[in-house]
Design a protein around this motif. Structure first.
Motif, PDB file in Angstrom:
ATOM      1  N   THR A 244       4.091  10.430  -3.099  1.00 20.39           N
ATOM      2  CA  THR A 244       3.918   9.132  -2.443  1.00 20.39           C
ATOM      3  C   THR A 244       5.031   8.896  -1.433  1.00 20.39           C
ATOM      4  OG1 THR A 244       5.249   7.827  -3.987  1.00 20.39           O
ATOM      5  CG2 THR A 244       2.969   8.282  -4.628  1.00 20.39           C
TER       6      THR A 244
ATOM      7  N   GLY B  33       5.997  -1.000 -12.570  1.00 26.26           N
ATOM      8  CA  GLY B  33       4.681  -0.748 -13.143  1.00 26.26           C
ATOM      9  C   GLY B  33       4.728  -0.531 -14.645  1.00 26.26           C
TER      10      GLY B  33
ATOM     11  N   TYR C 260       4.897   6.412 -15.280  1.00 23.58           N
ATOM     12  CA  TYR C 260       4.339   5.095 -14.975  1.00 23.58           C
ATOM     13  C   TYR C 260       2.837   5.203 -14.705  1.00 23.58           C
ATOM     14  CZ  TYR C 260       9.216   3.696 -14.155  1.00 23.58           C
ATOM     15  OH  TYR C 260      10.555   3.451 -14.279  1.00 23.58           O
ATOM     16  N   SER C 261       2.131   4.093 -14.882  1.00 25.91           N
ATOM     17  CA  SER C 261       0.694   4.056 -14.580  1.00 25.91           C
ATOM     18  C   SER C 261       0.438   3.950 -13.091  1.00 25.91           C
ATOM     19  CB  SER C 261       0.036   2.875 -15.306  1.00 25.91           C
ATOM     20  OG  SER C 261       0.573   1.646 -14.849  1.00 25.91           O
ATOM     21  N   VAL C 262       1.429   3.403 -12.342  1.00 26.10           N
ATOM     22  CA  VAL C 262       1.316   3.236 -10.890  1.00 26.10           C
ATOM     23  C   VAL C 262       2.633   3.683 -10.264  1.00 26.10           C
ATOM     24  CG1 VAL C 262      -0.370   1.357 -10.984  1.00 26.10           C
ATOM     25  CG2 VAL C 262       2.075   0.827 -11.070  1.00 26.10           C
TER      26      VAL C 262
ATOM     27  N   ARG D 251       2.642  12.054  -7.932  1.00 18.82           N
ATOM     28  CA  ARG D 251       1.405  11.882  -8.686  1.00 18.82           C
ATOM     29  C   ARG D 251       1.229  13.081  -9.595  1.00 18.82           C
ATOM     30  NH1 ARG D 251      -3.673  11.632  -5.034  1.00 18.82           N
ATOM     31  NH2 ARG D 251      -3.345  13.899  -5.070  1.00 18.82           N
TER      32      ARG D 251
ATOM     33  N   GLU E 209       0.838  -1.196   0.000  1.00 22.00           N
ATOM     34  CA  GLU E 209       0.000   0.000   0.000  1.00 22.00           C
ATOM     35  C   GLU E 209       0.875   1.248   0.000  1.00 22.00           C
ATOM     36  OE1 GLU E 209      -3.532   2.141   2.633  1.00 22.00           O
ATOM     37  OE2 GLU E 209      -2.645   0.244   3.275  1.00 22.00           O
TER      38      GLU E 209
ATOM     39  N   ASP F 131       5.320   2.599  -8.991  1.00 17.95           N
ATOM     40  CA  ASP F 131       6.117   1.389  -8.806  1.00 17.95           C
ATOM     41  C   ASP F 131       7.108   1.290  -9.966  1.00 17.95           C
ATOM     42  OD1 ASP F 131       7.110  -1.276  -8.734  1.00 17.95           O
ATOM     43  OD2 ASP F 131       5.312  -1.961  -7.704  1.00 17.95           O
TER      44      ASP F 131
ATOM     45  N   TYR G 251       2.339   8.667 -12.697  1.00 21.05           N
ATOM     46  CA  TYR G 251       3.345   8.859 -11.654  1.00 21.05           C
ATOM     47  C   TYR G 251       4.730   8.963 -12.268  1.00 21.05           C
ATOM     48  CZ  TYR G 251      -0.457   7.419  -8.606  1.00 21.05           C
ATOM     49  OH  TYR G 251      -1.673   7.333  -7.957  1.00 21.05           O
TER      50      TYR G 251
END
Length: 363
Positions: free
Chosen positions: A332, A313, A306-308, A338, A287, A310, A347
């Motif tokens: 984050t 990701g 990135y889409s996430v 973000r 999380e 990570d 991201y």
């Protein structure tokens, strides 16, 4: 390091084997046991290991633990096995004690030096009621684990029941084993991988027994994923692989080479299964906490969108012009920003954003 004895490692090992042979010759007429007067103690060598191995049994495991010393190097490593270290030290004379350390252990006796032979061959040796009542083997396994917190994961292999398989009638004793072993898995050692090694009942020792393979069959039915059927392994080595067949009549035990091959093969199989199990584990999603923030930053040479949040990701954009303004809406806790791309939220890691670029001064 292994104890080398008074003069040399070879003399010490020969002396240790001699003790086994003398005692075994005396007890073969009654029960096939190891040194009935010896007590075994377990220690930690302090090194860190991902895996530990505990073999539980009767005379088979006692003999295996002694003879496998011939195949270890100066540090206790066994050829053919990665990351497995075995050290066995003998203290005292005929009625002395064994000390084991490393990440390979053998449980084949109790702590009552006057009644070892009856203890280790009894079905009660592996008993557990799942409520704290334990047989001596279970107590010994806990002792090994408690004294070796440096070992992350345990593999327990039980090769017990050789004597019971000869004398048992009906399913009463096999069901007793099943009940105790279930408590091993659910109550005593729930974090360990537990296996049950088939007994080599093709040997002369079992001739005349009404149903010597019953215990093997019941354990295989109860624990199909944990039962290691080595019948073919034994058949390929019987009778030529029996214990000193040219020197003495032994109707149950195997040669030193056979025991080493058996232990190595079983450990390799548990390692193979362990790798499969670890590969099939899907990691829990981490999380990520996002803190709202408003800013305009700019792309640089390290910008990847990135889409996430990570590194692994999905990559949306990998090649962007340096100096493009990016609308940041949050930060984050793992170092990503973000960003708002109109209808898309994406991201960028902090290394991919700058407050300004060459030729521009931030306000």
């Amino acid at each position: 390091m292994k104890t080398k004895g008074i003069s040399s490692g070879q003399r010490w090992r020969q002396s240790l084997k001699g003790i086994f042979c003398v005692v075994m010759a005396l007890v073969f007429a009654v029960l096939p046991c190891v040194n009935a007067k010896a007590v075994t103690f377990y220690e930690s060598d302090g090194a860190s290991y991902e895996e530990g191995y505990i073999f539980v049994g009767e005379s088979h495991m006692g003999i295996a633990s002694t003879h496998i010393l011939d195949d270890t190097d100066h540090s206790g490593m066994i050829p053919g096995l990665d990351g497995v270290l075995f050290n066995l030290e003998w203290e005292g004379g005929l009625y002395g004690s064994y000390r084991m350390k490393g990440n390979l252990f053998f449980v084949f006796g109790g702590t009552n030096a006057q009644n070892e032979e009856a203890t280790q061959t009894s079905k009660d040796y592996i008993y557990s009621d799942g409520k704290g009542q334990r047989g001596l083997a279970v107590t010994k396994i806990h002792e090994i684990m408690d004294k070796n917190p440096n070992i992350a994961h345990w593999n327990i292999i039980s090769y017990h029941g050789s004597v019971q398989a000869k004398i048992l009638e009906g399913r009463t004793i096999p069901n007793y084993y099943v009940a105790s072993y279930r408590n091993w898995m659910e109550y005593e050692f729930p974090e360990a991988d537990i296996y049950f090694l088939s007994i080599s009942t093709m040997t002369k020792y079992y001739r005349g027994a009404a149903n010597p393979d019953l215990l093997n069959r019941v354990l295989k039915e109860a624990f199909p994923d944990n039962f290691l059927d080595y019948t073919e392994f034994y058949n390929q080595r019987y009778p030529q692989g029996m214990y000193d067949p040219t020197l003495r009549s032994d109707t149950i035990h195997w040669s030193p080479k056979t025991y080493t091959e058996l232990i190595v093969s079983v450990i390799q199989e548990t390692q193979r299964r362990r790798e499969i199990a670890k590969a099939s584990v899907v990691p829990e999603p981490v999380e990520v906490i996002v803190t709202d923030a408003e800013a305009v930053l700019y792309t640089n040479d390290n910008t990847v969108i990135y889409s996430v949040p990570d590194w692994n990701g999905e990559v949306l954009f990998a090649e962007l012009e340096v100096g493009l303004p990016i609308h940041v809406t949050g930060i984050t806790d793992n170092g990503f920003f973000r960003i708002d791309l109109g209808e898309i939220t994406a991201y960028i890691h902090g290394v991919g954003l700058s407050e300004a670029w060459e030729g521009q001064t931030a306000n």
